[in-house]
Design a protein around this motif. Structure first.
Motif, PDB file in Angstrom:
ATOM      1  N   VAL A   1       7.600  -1.492   3.508  1.00  0.00           N
ATOM      2  CA  VAL A   1       8.552  -0.431   3.829  1.00  0.00           C
ATOM      3  C   VAL A   1       9.365  -0.765   5.080  1.00  0.00           C
ATOM      4  O   VAL A   1      10.536  -0.393   5.187  1.00  0.00           O
ATOM      5  CB  VAL A   1       7.835   0.924   3.981  1.00  0.00           C
TER       6      VAL A   1
ATOM      7  N   ALA B   1       1.657   0.082   1.324  1.00  0.00           N
ATOM      8  CA  ALA B   1       1.803   1.509   1.619  1.00  0.00           C
ATOM      9  C   ALA B   1       1.119   2.375   0.572  1.00  0.00           C
ATOM     10  O   ALA B   1       0.530   3.411   0.888  1.00  0.00           O
ATOM     11  CB  ALA B   1       3.285   1.873   1.723  1.00  0.00           C
TER      12      ALA B   1
ATOM     13  N   TYR C   1      -2.632   3.243   1.187  1.00  0.00           N
ATOM     14  CA  TYR C   1      -2.983   4.221   2.217  1.00  0.00           C
ATOM     15  C   TYR C   1      -2.456   5.614   1.910  1.00  0.00           C
ATOM     16  O   TYR C   1      -3.008   6.610   2.392  1.00  0.00           O
ATOM     17  CB  TYR C   1      -2.449   3.754   3.571  1.00  0.00           C
TER      18      TYR C   1
ATOM     19  N   PRO D   1       4.409   7.054  -1.178  1.00  0.00           N
ATOM     20  CA  PRO D   1       4.842   5.649  -1.087  1.00  0.00           C
ATOM     21  C   PRO D   1       5.425   5.081  -2.371  1.00  0.00           C
ATOM     22  O   PRO D   1       6.436   4.373  -2.329  1.00  0.00           O
ATOM     23  CB  PRO D   1       3.563   4.916  -0.682  1.00  0.00           C
TER      24      PRO D   1
ATOM     25  N   SER E   1       3.766  -2.846  10.721  1.00  0.00           N
ATOM     26  CA  SER E   1       2.319  -2.988  10.913  1.00  0.00           C
ATOM     27  C   SER E   1       1.953  -4.358  11.467  1.00  0.00           C
ATOM     28  O   SER E   1       0.898  -4.513  12.079  1.00  0.00           O
ATOM     29  CB  SER E   1       1.574  -2.727   9.600  1.00  0.00           C
TER      30      SER E   1
ATOM     31  N   ASN F   1       1.064   4.260  10.495  1.00  0.00           N
ATOM     32  CA  ASN F   1       1.474   5.173   9.432  1.00  0.00           C
ATOM     33  C   ASN F   1       2.841   4.807   8.864  1.00  0.00           C
ATOM     34  O   ASN F   1       3.633   4.084   9.475  1.00  0.00           O
ATOM     35  CB  ASN F   1       1.427   6.636   9.891  1.00  0.00           C
ATOM     36  N   THR F   2       3.113   5.318   7.670  1.00  0.00           N
ATOM     37  CA  THR F   2       4.334   4.960   6.950  1.00  0.00           C
ATOM     38  C   THR F   2       5.583   5.384   7.702  1.00  0.00           C
ATOM     39  O   THR F   2       6.579   4.642   7.758  1.00  0.00           O
ATOM     40  CB  THR F   2       4.322   5.575   5.545  1.00  0.00           C
TER      41      THR F   2
ATOM     42  N   CYS G   1       6.408   2.925  10.359  1.00  0.00           N
ATOM     43  CA  CYS G   1       6.922   1.668   9.818  1.00  0.00           C
ATOM     44  C   CYS G   1       8.369   1.822   9.343  1.00  0.00           C
ATOM     45  O   CYS G   1       9.184   0.908   9.490  1.00  0.00           O
ATOM     46  CB  CYS G   1       6.028   1.187   8.680  1.00  0.00           C
TER      47      CYS G   1
END
Length: 698
Positions: free
Chosen positions: A161, A190, A193, A202, A433, A439-440, A443
């Protein structure tokens, strides 16, 4: 919904684990080492082989070793079998209908004759390689000659991402972008998680960004592409190119004003005896195989975890029809919404335990797994339990491999228990990351920040806030099981090709203390062996490498700079052979030979670097040779003048550069008078040399 008994595929109704890259309407076949393999459109050769029931690459010290995306043989079309530099790893080779492929191996590393017949005419689970010598895994494509040149304003390594966000925002503003992704799809990890709070799911997020990327001019996405070296403004990348008889690999050089490393994280391997047996897989690996190709290793499955994400995978697998026999958590009384959902689903849960050993089940396919109490040295808590598959969730390590190879720094983060990149490099940056974000949302913001920095815009705020531990118990450290009675089966430190195992340690004896003897060093440190990033991190946690020295050791042994070069051309010029300097006459004996050498990290050696038989040796007077020119064909490594008449291809030495001892192997021998004539002339091969050259399996 259930596992297909014939092929280890989950059903088409398996939701997010049904395989988004494959098409199930039709199938086709290809051949690998003479064996007919069925595949679906969208498969890689590795995923088709796994679906076929072959889950072992071969043996290591007599024990079966699992196939893995980071340990799969290289292959190429049979009719091009001599062009080994065009081989591709099975994990990056798309399956093509009617292809006739052969894998590459040293003659002594593949089972011949009877093994080939057994594989062809039985339900064999193995590709029948023997990998008893660490570091001898054959990947000739890494040293392939550069055959293509690419240019863009920005190069992005990694299609998660972060990389996608940066690529999209740059391309929207008219910036040309080349994105290289090792997998056959974009999206990164992604989906494993999941979303936090109000984040966009995601899978939906990645699909939306991928659709936009396909329509943007100036943005080129290269899938199944592995970057092997990077420097400020340039990368060396191995690309997958279609061919009439099957995909072939091509080494390319890509140049840009900025290189962005959005390489994500590596899942560490929990350390216990049997942790790389067929049927054992990491949680992220299990998720990716199912999400991309609809594959699962077997049912019933035991899932061992140290994080809440492991429970999320168990829920997805259970909904897809996999029988989850039990979930074992290394934490005690862990709290998470996913744990509550698993309890409501009727899963058997156990806390405060970790895998102690896994052994093949007698009588056929499957495993028996024993568990130990967390923190105990010798107490078995439960088991053995029988299962078809064991999924193990390990902690994560930012993938800073390329950052360190480019000369970036690394330090040990004691609180997080991992190595992290540090410092700055002009024309090069880490993001997402790989830079430590979790966390998304963070990112995504990191990808936007990359674009903003390049365009001169205001940088966005990056918020990497985690859910409070009162609601979600924090992840545990990577499980390190106490030694068990099953120690005959190795406990590996990582899933890569270094094949390093848990060191055998003993408490100092009284006589050692009285004589102030230092405990023996770990063999790979003494021998100068190459280390993988996760090997090194595991060794720190096991206490065989001091925390304070982890960063410098990374630069020396596994993450040493493999810089391409600086200046307009990112590759070194062809070697200029101008004769043997007078001061070297007789320096390495009366009849030294010229050898091309190659390091495990594809580094370029400068002229003047000395070669030693012992990695710990630093005395120039004990050097056996010296680098006298770059390697021919603009390849990595160097041209070594070596004073060891009985040296043979594949023999290992250490070369000292500015970062320390670097393990290398001899590749090809040339006549010393090449230095006088200016043209490299291959020396006549001896029988012993010919026997050790890389060759395809018959």
């Amino acid at each position: 919904m259930s596992l297909s008994a014939a092929s280890r595929r989950l059903d088409a109704g398996a939701g997010p684990l049904a395989g988004r890259t494959i098409t199930r309407e039709r199938s086709f076949t290809f051949r690998l080492d003479g064996q007919v393999i069925a595949a679906l459109p969208g498969d890689t050769v590795l995923s088709a082989v796994l679906a076929h029931g072959i889950d072992s690459i071969g043996t290591y010290k007599g024990h079966p070793l699992a196939l893995h995306e980071r340990l799969s043989p290289s292959a190429l079309p049979r009719r091009h079998r001599e062009e080994v530099a065009s081989a591709l790893p099975l994990a990056r080779m798309p399956a093509v209908e009617g292809a006739d492929l052969v894998t590459l191996a040293r003659p002594d590393s593949a089972t011949a004759g009877l093994g080939q017949l057994r594989q062809r005419f039985s339900a064999a689970r193995s590709l029948n390689f023997r990998l008893d010598a660490p570091g001898d895994f054959v990947e000739p494509w890494r040293d392939g000659e550069v055959r293509e040149t690419l240019r863009a304003d920005v190069i992005i390594v990694g299609g998660g991402v972060t990389g996608l966000t940066a690529a999209l925002q740059l391309a929207r503003n008219g910036v040309s972008v080349a994105l290289f992704e090792r997998r056959s799809v974009v999206g990164g990890d992604a989906g494993f998680y999941g979303a936090v709070e109000d984040e966009e799911p995601p899978d939906q997020l990645v699909a939306r960004m991928a659709n936009e990327a396909a329509a943007l001019p100036g943005l080129s996405i290269h899938l199944c592409a592995e970057v092997v070296a990077v420097t400020d403004g340039a990368v060396r990348v191995h690309l997958c190119r279609p061919d009439t008889h099957g995909p072939r690999g091509v080494m390319a050089e890509a140049q840009a004003r900025l290189v962005v490393l959005a390489t994500g994280t590596l899942e560490r391997l929990p350390v216990f005896s049997g942790n790389r047996l067929p049927g054992v897989s990491g949680a992220v690996t299990a998720y990716q195989r199912a999400a991309q190709f609809g594959l699962w290793s077997g049912s019933p499955t035991i899932l061992a975890t140290q994080s809440n994400a492991g429970y999320r995978l168990a829920l997805m697998a259970g909904n897809a029809g996999v029988e989850i026999a039990r979930i074992v958590d290394s934490r005690v009384n862990a709290q998470s919404r996913f744990i509550d959902f698993c309890k409501a689903s009727g899963f058997t849960l156990a806390g405060g335990q970790m895998p102690r050993y896994a052994v093949p089940r007698s009588g056929g396919r499957g495993l028996s797994v024993g568990f130990a109490m967390q923190g105990e040295e010798a107490v078995q808590a439960s088991g053995p339990f029988d299962c078809e598959g064991l999924v193990i969730a390990g902690s994560t390590q930012p993938d800073i491999t390329l950052w360190c190879r480019a000369g970036g720094g690394a330090v040990w983060n004691a609180r997080a228990g991992r190595l992290e990149g540090r410092g700055e490099r002009a024309g090069l940056m880490m993001a997402g990351s790989a830079a430590g974000l979790r966390n998304t949302s963070a990112c995504l913001a990191a990808g936007a920040a990359v674009a903003a920095a390049y365009l001169g815009h205001k940088l966005p705020l990056i918020d990497d806030t985690q859910i409070e531990t009162v609601f979600e118990t924090a992840d545990d450290t990577n499980p390190l099981a106490p030694p068990s009675g099953e120690q005959a089966i190795p406990a590996f430190l990582d899933v890569g090709d270094t094949l390093l195992t848990r060191p055998v340690t003993r408490r100092p004896r009284l006589v050692d203390r009285l004589l102030r003897r230092r405990p023996p060093q770990w063999d790979p440190l003494v021998q100068g062996s190459a280390l993988g990033l996760c090997d090194l991190v595991a060794a720190v946690h096991l206490g065989v490498i001091p925390r304070g020295g982890a960063g410098s050791l990374a630069a020396e042994r596994c993450l040493a700079p493999a810089s391409i070069a600086t200046g307009p051309s990112p590759l070194p010029p062809p070697p200029q052979l101008t004769g043997l300097p007078p001061y070297l006459a007789g320096r390495f004996g009366p009849a030294p030979m010229l050898w091309t050498v190659l390091s495990d990290d594809s580094r370029f050696f400068e002229v003047g670097c000395l070669a030693f038989a012992d990695a710990a040796e630093t005395d120039p007077g004990k050097a056996l040779g010296v680098i006298v020119a770059p390697a021919p064909g603009r390849r990595s490594g160097g041209l070594l003048l070596l004073g060891k008449p009985d040296a043979a291809p594949g023999e290992r030495f250490s070369i000292r550069d500015e970062n320390g001892a670097v393990p290398v192997r001899l590749i090809e021998r040339f006549r010393t008078d090449s230095l006088r004539t200016g043209t490299l002339t291959a020396a006549e091969s001896r029988p012993a040399d010919k026997a050790q050259k890389t060759a395809p399996k018959p």
